[in-house]
Enzyme design. Structure first.
Site, PDB file in Angstrom:
ATOM      1  N   SER A  72       0.808  -1.221   0.000  1.00 35.82           N
ATOM      2  CA  SER A  72       0.000   0.000   0.000  1.00 35.82           C
ATOM      3  C   SER A  72       0.841   1.271   0.000  1.00 35.82           C
ATOM      4  O   SER A  72       0.367   2.331  -0.425  1.00 35.82           O
ATOM      5  CB  SER A  72      -0.941   0.006   1.205  1.00 35.82           C
ATOM      6  OG  SER A  72      -0.208  -0.131   2.419  1.00 35.82           O
ATOM      7  N   GLY A 109      -1.892  -4.518   1.217  1.00 36.47           N
ATOM      8  CA  GLY A 109      -1.958  -5.756   1.972  1.00 36.47           C
ATOM      9  C   GLY A 109      -0.946  -6.799   1.551  1.00 36.47           C
ATOM     10  O   GLY A 109      -0.885  -7.873   2.143  1.00 36.47           O
ATOM     11  N   ASN A 138       4.486  -5.553   5.899  1.00 33.24           N
ATOM     12  CA  ASN A 138       3.349  -6.336   6.401  1.00 33.24           C
ATOM     13  C   ASN A 138       3.796  -7.640   7.046  1.00 33.24           C
ATOM     14  O   ASN A 138       3.157  -8.130   7.978  1.00 33.24           O
ATOM     15  CB  ASN A 138       2.349  -6.607   5.272  1.00 33.24           C
ATOM     16  CG  ASN A 138       1.578  -5.362   4.879  1.00 33.24           C
ATOM     17  OD1 ASN A 138       1.254  -4.533   5.720  1.00 33.24           O
ATOM     18  ND2 ASN A 138       1.302  -5.215   3.596  1.00 33.24           N
ATOM     19  N   ASP A 221      -4.068   7.040  10.073  1.00 33.37           N
ATOM     20  CA  ASP A 221      -3.684   5.723  10.591  1.00 33.37           C
ATOM     21  C   ASP A 221      -2.283   5.717  11.169  1.00 33.37           C
ATOM     22  O   ASP A 221      -1.858   4.760  11.804  1.00 33.37           O
ATOM     23  CB  ASP A 221      -3.821   4.658   9.508  1.00 33.37           C
ATOM     24  CG  ASP A 221      -2.972   4.938   8.272  1.00 33.37           C
ATOM     25  OD1 ASP A 221      -2.039   5.762   8.352  1.00 33.37           O
ATOM     26  OD2 ASP A 221      -3.237   4.331   7.221  1.00 33.37           O
ATOM     27  N   HIS A 224       0.494   5.419   6.757  1.00 33.87           N
ATOM     28  CA  HIS A 224       0.541   5.744   5.337  1.00 33.87           C
ATOM     29  C   HIS A 224       0.811   7.238   5.138  1.00 33.87           C
ATOM     30  O   HIS A 224       0.086   8.066   5.690  1.00 33.87           O
ATOM     31  CB  HIS A 224      -0.767   5.354   4.648  1.00 33.87           C
ATOM     32  CG  HIS A 224      -0.989   3.875   4.600  1.00 33.87           C
ATOM     33  ND1 HIS A 224      -1.800   3.216   5.503  1.00 33.87           N
ATOM     34  CD2 HIS A 224      -0.487   2.935   3.769  1.00 33.87           C
ATOM     35  CE1 HIS A 224      -1.788   1.913   5.222  1.00 33.87           C
ATOM     36  NE2 HIS A 224      -0.994   1.715   4.178  1.00 33.87           N
TER      37      HIS A 224
END
Length: 251
Positions: A72, A109, A138, A221, A224
């Site tokens: 992402s 993801g 991730n 968040d 990002h």
């Protein structure tokens, strides 16, 4: 095939402070599973976009291709496509009258395992002159064993070399928060430099340098980057990419 020895770029002067800032930023994400779900919900959209970017790109004889393969962060989660750092790299290339075409194959993801599985599909459809590998964050957030991350990253590098022997490969380094355990965090931190040196690829020590942990440079968040943050990330990438471009004949 790249023959020059490993070079390091943009290494932070105060590494411990940077690591702490990174930890704060990443912990906000790992502790907030709602955002993880939000990112997961966007995966279908970014997957479609990534596939379209690859399928709709036809390499012209006078343009070389730079492919960004990541999660992402590369896809530009929460932003317009033109605000993501790959698009900003394209603008930089155009401003310098460099005949390169950027392809953004970022997928929200994505882990190194899923990336390794997806890469063959991409390589079958896209010739590459420069390949930027941005995966592993991730994995770290999910506590995936570093041995698996290491194996997957090396597998992807090997696949790119096999498909495009002359392609320059740039590996984007990442970090994980110490709440994953000091031993795990330490192993993860050392992973990217070791792979870059042993596989003879170029290294961005930390993709989110000067962005991670900076509230005003990240979305709600905490992980990002905002549009402004993406501009800094693009500069981090450019410091390494410009040298890769210089090594390519007729650039």
């Amino acid at each position: 095939m790249m023959t020059k020895s490993l070079r390091y770029y943009c290494i932070p002067r105060n590494f411990s402070t940077l690591l702490l800032s990174t930890a704060i930023s990443l912990m906000l994400f790992s502790c907030g599973q709602k955002q993880e779900q939000s990112t997961a919900d966007s995966t279908t959209d970014t997957e479609n976009t990534a596939q379209e970017n690859v399928e709709n790109t036809t390499k012209s004889e006078d343009k070389k291709v730079i492919l960004f393969f990541g999660n992402s962060l590369t896809a530009g989660y929460g932003l317009e496509p033109e605000q993501a750092f790959p698009a900003l790299i394209q603008k930089k290339l155009d401003s310098l009258n460099l005949d390169y075409q950027v392809v953004n194959a970022g997928l929200s993801g994505e882990t190194t395992a899923s990336g390794d599985s997806r890469l063959e599909w991409v390589l079958e459809r896209q010739d590459i002159d420069i390949f930027v590998l941005e995966l592993g964050a991730n994995d770290g957030l999910r506590g995936i064993p570093t041995e698996e991350t290491n194996r997957n990253l090396r597998s992807m590098i090997a696949k790119v070399k096999e498909a495009n022997a002359d392609a320059k490969i740039i590996l984007a380094g990442m970090m994980v928060p110490p709440n994953m355990g000091p031993e795990y965090s330490n192993r993860f931190q050392k992973l990217y430099p070791a792979i870059a040196e042993e596989e003879n690829v170029m290294l961005i020590p930390f993709l989110l340098q000067n962005v991670a942990g900076e509230t005003e440079l990240n979305q709600g968040d905490g992980i990002h980057p905002t549009a402004e943050g993406q501009e800094i990330v693009a500069n981090n990438v450019w410091q390494v990419m410009k040298d890769a471009i210089e090594e390519i004949p007729n650039s």
